[in-house]
Design an enzyme around this catalytic site. Structure first.
Site, PDB file in Angstrom:
ATOM      1  N   HIS A 144     -10.662  -2.214  11.844  1.00 19.53           N
ATOM      2  CA  HIS A 144      -9.544  -3.025  11.366  1.00 19.53           C
ATOM      3  C   HIS A 144      -9.289  -4.123  12.405  1.00 19.53           C
ATOM      4  O   HIS A 144      -8.329  -4.070  13.164  1.00 19.53           O
ATOM      5  CB  HIS A 144      -8.326  -2.099  11.213  1.00 19.53           C
ATOM      6  CG  HIS A 144      -7.164  -2.712  10.510  1.00 19.53           C
ATOM      7  ND1 HIS A 144      -5.868  -2.232  10.635  1.00 19.53           N
ATOM      8  CD2 HIS A 144      -7.074  -3.763   9.652  1.00 19.53           C
ATOM      9  CE1 HIS A 144      -5.047  -2.948   9.901  1.00 19.53           C
ATOM     10  NE2 HIS A 144      -5.755  -3.880   9.299  1.00 19.53           N
ATOM     11  N   ARG A 175       0.846  -1.189   0.000  1.00 17.66           N
ATOM     12  CA  ARG A 175       0.000   0.000   0.000  1.00 17.66           C
ATOM     13  C   ARG A 175       0.885   1.244   0.000  1.00 17.66           C
ATOM     14  O   ARG A 175       1.919   1.274   0.660  1.00 17.66           O
ATOM     15  CB  ARG A 175      -0.887   0.030   1.243  1.00 17.66           C
ATOM     16  CG  ARG A 175      -1.952  -1.047   1.261  1.00 17.66           C
ATOM     17  CD  ARG A 175      -2.862  -0.898   2.456  1.00 17.66           C
ATOM     18  NE  ARG A 175      -2.222  -1.261   3.693  1.00 17.66           N
ATOM     19  CZ  ARG A 175      -1.721  -0.417   4.573  1.00 17.66           C
ATOM     20  NH1 ARG A 175      -1.792   0.889   4.361  1.00 17.66           N
ATOM     21  NH2 ARG A 175      -1.151  -0.829   5.677  1.00 17.66           N
ATOM     22  N   CYS A 218       1.219  -7.449  12.847  1.00 18.82           N
ATOM     23  CA  CYS A 218       1.320  -7.846  14.262  1.00 18.82           C
ATOM     24  C   CYS A 218       0.757  -9.240  14.483  1.00 18.82           C
ATOM     25  O   CYS A 218       0.508  -9.639  15.614  1.00 18.82           O
ATOM     26  CB  CYS A 218       0.556  -6.870  15.154  1.00 18.82           C
ATOM     27  SG  CYS A 218       1.394  -5.312  15.372  1.00 18.82           S
ATOM     28  N   ASP A 253      -9.185  -9.665   9.378  1.00 19.58           N
ATOM     29  CA  ASP A 253      -8.689  -8.303   9.125  1.00 19.58           C
ATOM     30  C   ASP A 253      -9.704  -7.195   9.418  1.00 19.58           C
ATOM     31  O   ASP A 253      -9.318  -6.139   9.883  1.00 19.58           O
ATOM     32  CB  ASP A 253      -8.226  -8.197   7.655  1.00 19.58           C
ATOM     33  CG  ASP A 253      -7.343  -6.983   7.395  1.00 19.58           C
ATOM     34  OD1 ASP A 253      -6.516  -6.652   8.266  1.00 19.58           O
ATOM     35  OD2 ASP A 253      -7.491  -6.349   6.339  1.00 19.58           O
ATOM     36  N   LYS A 292      -9.471  -2.340   2.018  1.00 21.08           N
ATOM     37  CA  LYS A 292      -9.150  -1.171   2.832  1.00 21.08           C
ATOM     38  C   LYS A 292      -9.975   0.054   2.407  1.00 21.08           C
ATOM     39  O   LYS A 292     -10.380   0.856   3.236  1.00 21.08           O
ATOM     40  CB  LYS A 292      -7.654  -0.846   2.731  1.00 21.08           C
ATOM     41  CG  LYS A 292      -6.737  -1.997   3.120  1.00 21.08           C
ATOM     42  CD  LYS A 292      -6.954  -2.437   4.540  1.00 21.08           C
ATOM     43  CE  LYS A 292      -5.907  -3.465   4.958  1.00 21.08           C
ATOM     44  NZ  LYS A 292      -6.125  -3.943   6.331  1.00 21.08           N
ATOM     45  N   SER A 315      -0.926  -3.291  11.151  1.00 20.83           N
ATOM     46  CA  SER A 315      -0.469  -4.250  10.147  1.00 20.83           C
ATOM     47  C   SER A 315       0.790  -4.965  10.646  1.00 20.83           C
ATOM     48  O   SER A 315       1.635  -4.364  11.298  1.00 20.83           O
ATOM     49  CB  SER A 315      -0.129  -3.512   8.851  1.00 20.83           C
ATOM     50  OG  SER A 315      -1.253  -2.784   8.435  1.00 20.83           O
ATOM     51  N   ARG A 321       2.341 -12.048  -0.541  1.00 22.64           N
ATOM     52  CA  ARG A 321       1.009 -12.385  -0.029  1.00 22.64           C
ATOM     53  C   ARG A 321       0.455 -13.670  -0.605  1.00 22.64           C
ATOM     54  O   ARG A 321       0.844 -14.117  -1.691  1.00 22.64           O
ATOM     55  CB  ARG A 321       0.035 -11.254  -0.423  1.00 22.64           C
ATOM     56  CG  ARG A 321       0.384  -9.890   0.148  1.00 22.64           C
ATOM     57  CD  ARG A 321      -0.046  -9.771   1.569  1.00 22.64           C
ATOM     58  NE  ARG A 321       0.300  -8.482   2.150  1.00 22.64           N
ATOM     59  CZ  ARG A 321      -0.437  -7.895   3.106  1.00 22.64           C
ATOM     60  NH1 ARG A 321      -1.525  -8.461   3.568  1.00 22.64           N
ATOM     61  NH2 ARG A 321      -0.039  -6.737   3.616  1.00 22.64           N
ATOM     62  N   TYR A 347      -1.549  -3.537  -6.832  1.00 24.05           N
ATOM     63  CA  TYR A 347      -1.235  -4.391  -5.674  1.00 24.05           C
ATOM     64  C   TYR A 347      -2.226  -4.242  -4.524  1.00 24.05           C
ATOM     65  O   TYR A 347      -2.557  -3.116  -4.123  1.00 24.05           O
ATOM     66  CB  TYR A 347       0.171  -4.057  -5.154  1.00 24.05           C
ATOM     67  CG  TYR A 347       0.793  -5.200  -4.372  1.00 24.05           C
ATOM     68  CD1 TYR A 347       1.539  -6.183  -5.024  1.00 24.05           C
ATOM     69  CD2 TYR A 347       0.621  -5.323  -2.998  1.00 24.05           C
ATOM     70  CE1 TYR A 347       2.099  -7.244  -4.334  1.00 24.05           C
ATOM     71  CE2 TYR A 347       1.179  -6.378  -2.297  1.00 24.05           C
ATOM     72  CZ  TYR A 347       1.919  -7.343  -2.968  1.00 24.05           C
ATOM     73  OH  TYR A 347       2.466  -8.391  -2.269  1.00 24.05           O
TER      74      TYR A 347
HETATM   75  C1  OXD Z   1      -2.747  -4.331   6.224  1.00 22.29           C
HETATM   76  C2  OXD Z   1      -3.255  -5.517   5.543  1.00 22.29           C
HETATM   77  O1  OXD Z   1      -1.804  -3.708   5.726  1.00 22.29           O
HETATM   78  O2  OXD Z   1      -4.199  -6.132   6.053  1.00 22.29           O
HETATM   79  O3  OXD Z   1      -3.279  -3.994   7.277  1.00 22.29           O
HETATM   80  O4  OXD Z   1      -2.741  -5.858   4.474  1.00 22.29           O
HETATM   81 MN    MN Z   2      -5.007  -5.149   7.730  1.00 25.69          MN
END
Ligand code: OXD
Ligand code: MN
Length: 606
Positions: free
Chosen positions: A244, A73, A268, A291, A224, A266, A387, A215
């Site tokens: 989130h 991102r 974690c 997510d 998102k 993100s 991913r 991407y």
């Molecule tokens: C993030 C994802 O970046 O879920 O939070 O990809």
């Molecule tokens: Mn996420």
């Protein structure tokens, strides 16, 4: 289906206008069928963009390698274009909506030349659920079509629910690489250079315009962009929560069930926690989502959550049979891999997959790569933000309720981040507003999910929503306070702050994490029923020293350390929040949060 056959006149007109602007060679309305998915994959194989993996090892799986400039991102190019800059707030990139639309309209002119425009009707949430929302994404990327097939519910069934006048979020997406006469991608991932990438949100008109990136969150606009940035604005306006957060189902040895959601920045380990295999005998954890959670009050006054997504878009490196066996099982078939490495027998490989690289690999850049364990500086074979895209239904731990249109009743919210010091293993908020305070100060050591933040530093990421809130974060905190106001607190989720990432002075993790986190979840489960040994401290309610059983390798002294209230560390934490964090939100920071800060500081001073 042809565009002319679309029953929704607003949708038809919008698609036709886009067609005139972007001049694709052809337009296709996606039906969501398996045949369509297979055709997309075939188109990309033919274009040299997709590599089929070994059908004996990874049936139905393909690998993509993106352009090295298009791997995550791009927060620097992500915009909240509300009419007033003050509505976007100081932590979002703002642009004037009219100017931004002008700039982007120029970019969109002729941008799909030589390509097909796909019209993807999609539902975030089970089709027809009253918590679900519909979006329509126009894209020139078959990769996006295939990924959206997995990540959302797409196709004709969504158009049926939309009817002739239903509400949808219009989403433009183009990779920003028109093709000249006879030109082909020739195996090169199409995208535009960084300065031409735009991920734009228009909160007042509920629109998403994305350009230049193919991407993940930049391009799969249901995730998102819709399910968080636009949905957060809808949630504010309509009195619900778009967060989130993972959603998990936990069952104790007696068979009692609770549902817990958790917000973590993100990288974690949200996906790992959502799919955790408990080490505590008799306990069971199942997955509802990894997510995003949308939560609305039910008639009984409790908050009910749905997972708006239909798949997992998970980070590959670090995923292995120890950290997340359920994910490893999920991604054995029908999975799209992006930017991982490939073995000589066309299987996938990534850093920390659990075994050494078997022979000569091809890395995510397409180059030969041989593991050199003596070379600490060796570049990784898989991109750190590589991913897998996999259907949630393939997860062995998927909860049977995961598609229940009513959602599941939530008992607890977790907040957490990677915090090597100070923050204890678990800490229960004294009440709702204290919990909102906890959410507002979430911070984490930065890793790789975003392209443009420096690794290794602690970034405060309130509610893990900083990159994903479609409006002013000060107003967002206010919304959270309001959600709890005038409610029966016994029906609201209890709030906990957790930290699996404490390190000792030698820099080693003290708590083993993963399945052992079930010990902490068990305490949280009991606390929701008012049980479990607990002590009141200046920072919240902590477990008594023996309330959480010890995993192997964690001594009494370790436990004492991670459950200790580090008075000096907390004073610094409070000081940092007061001096550096809260001022970022200006005068929209709710005074209730400053009162919490004052109260904790007072308690710390004793
Ligand atoms: C993030 C994802 O970046 O879920 O939070 O990809
Ligand atoms: Mn996420």
């Amino acid at each position: 289906m042809k565009v002319s056959e679309l029953k929704h006149s607003g949708l038809k007109k919008w698609v036709e206008e886009a067609q005139t602007l972007m001049t694709p060679d052809t337009v296709e309305v996606c039906d969501g069928s398996k045949a369509e998915y297979d055709r997309m994959i075939q188109i990309m194989k033919d274009a040299g963009l997709a590599t089929e993996l070994n059908p004996a090892k990874k049936p139905g799986c393909v690998l993509f390698r993106s352009d090295p400039s298009d791997v995550a991102r791009v927060e620097s190019n992500t915009y909240i274009a509300s009419k007033s800059q003050n509505d976007a707030g100081p932590t979002n990139n703002w642009k004037d909506p009219a100017e931004l639309k002008k700039t982007m309209t120029d970019l969109y002119k002729g941008c799909m030349k030589g390509r097909t425009m796909y019209v993807i009707p999609y539902s975030m949430g089970p089709v027809g659920s009253n918590i679900a929302k519909i979006g329509v994404e126009l894209t020139d990327s078959p990769y996006v079509v295939a990924n959206m097939h997995i990540m959302a519910r797409v196709g004709t069934k969504v158009l049926d629910v939309l009817g002739s006048d239903g509400f949808f979020v219009p989403c433009y997406h183009s990779v920003g690489k028109p093709l000249g006469q006879g030109e082909k991608d020739n195996g090169k991932w199409p995208c535009a250079p960084l300065e031409k990438k735009y991920i734009s949100h228009f909160p007042e008109t509920r629109e998403i315009w994305s350009y230049g990136s193919g991407y993940g969150g930049n391009a799969l606009l249901g995730k998102k962009c819709l399910a968080l940035r636009i949905a957060s604005v809808l949630a504010r306006d309509e009195g619900w929560l778009a967060e989130h957060m993972l959603i998990l189902k936990i069952t104790n040895p007696k068979g009692d069930v609770k549902y817990i959601t958790g917000a973590f920045p993100s990288a974690c380990g949200k996906t790992n926690l959502a799919m955790l295999i408990p080490t505590l005998p008799g306990w069971k954890v199942e997955t509802v989502g990894d997510d995003i959670a949308w939560m609305k009050f039910g008639p009984d006054g409790r908050l009910y959550a749905i997972n708006p997504e239909a798949g997992f878009f998970g980070v590959a490196p670090g995923t292995n049979n120890e950290s997340n066996r359920n994910a490893m099982e999920t991604i054995k078939k029908n999975t799209i891999y992006t930017n991982v490495a490939i073995t000589p027998d066309k299987d996938v490989w990534w850093e920390m997959i659990g075994y050494d690289a078997p022979g000569k690999l091809i890395d995510w850049n397409g180059n030969e790569w041989v593991q050199d364990k003596n070379n600490k500086d060796q570049k990784p074979a898989a991109h750190p933000n590589s991913r897998f895209t996999a259907p949630a239904s393939q997860c062995p731990a998927i909860a049977k309720e995961w598609e229940d249109p009513k959602g599941v009743p939530i008992s607890a919210f977790l907040f957490g981040g990677r915090r090597p010091k100070t923050i204890p293993l678990v800490n229960q908020a004294k009440n709702w507003i204290h919990g909102v305070f906890m959410g507002s100060i979430v911070g984490s050591e930065v890793t790789a999910a975003a392209l443009d933040v420096k690794a290794g530093t602690i970034r405060r990421d309130p509610f893990a929503m900083l990159p994903f809130c479609g409006y002013h974060m000060g107003d967002y905190f206010k919304h959270w306070i309001k959600i709890g106001q005038g409610k029966d607190e016994s029906k609201l989720p209890k709030i906990f702050f957790v930290n699996w990432f404490r390190k000792n002075d030698a820099g080693k993790f003290i708590w083993p994490g993963y399945g052992e986190n079930s010990r902490v979840l068990a305490w949280i489960f009991d606390r929701c029923d008012g049980k479990g040994g607990a002590v009141e401290t200046p920072i919240g309610t902590l477990p008594t020293p023996d309330a959480i059983t010890r995993p192997d390798g964690v001594s009494d002294a370790d436990m004492k350390e991670i459950l200790n209230v580090d008075i000096e560390g907390w004073k610094k934490e409070i000081e940092d929040v007061r001096a550096n964090h809260y001022p970022k939100f200006g005068d929209k920071l709710p005074k209730e949060l400053y009162s919490e800060l004052d109260a904790i500081e007072k308690r710390l001073r004793g």
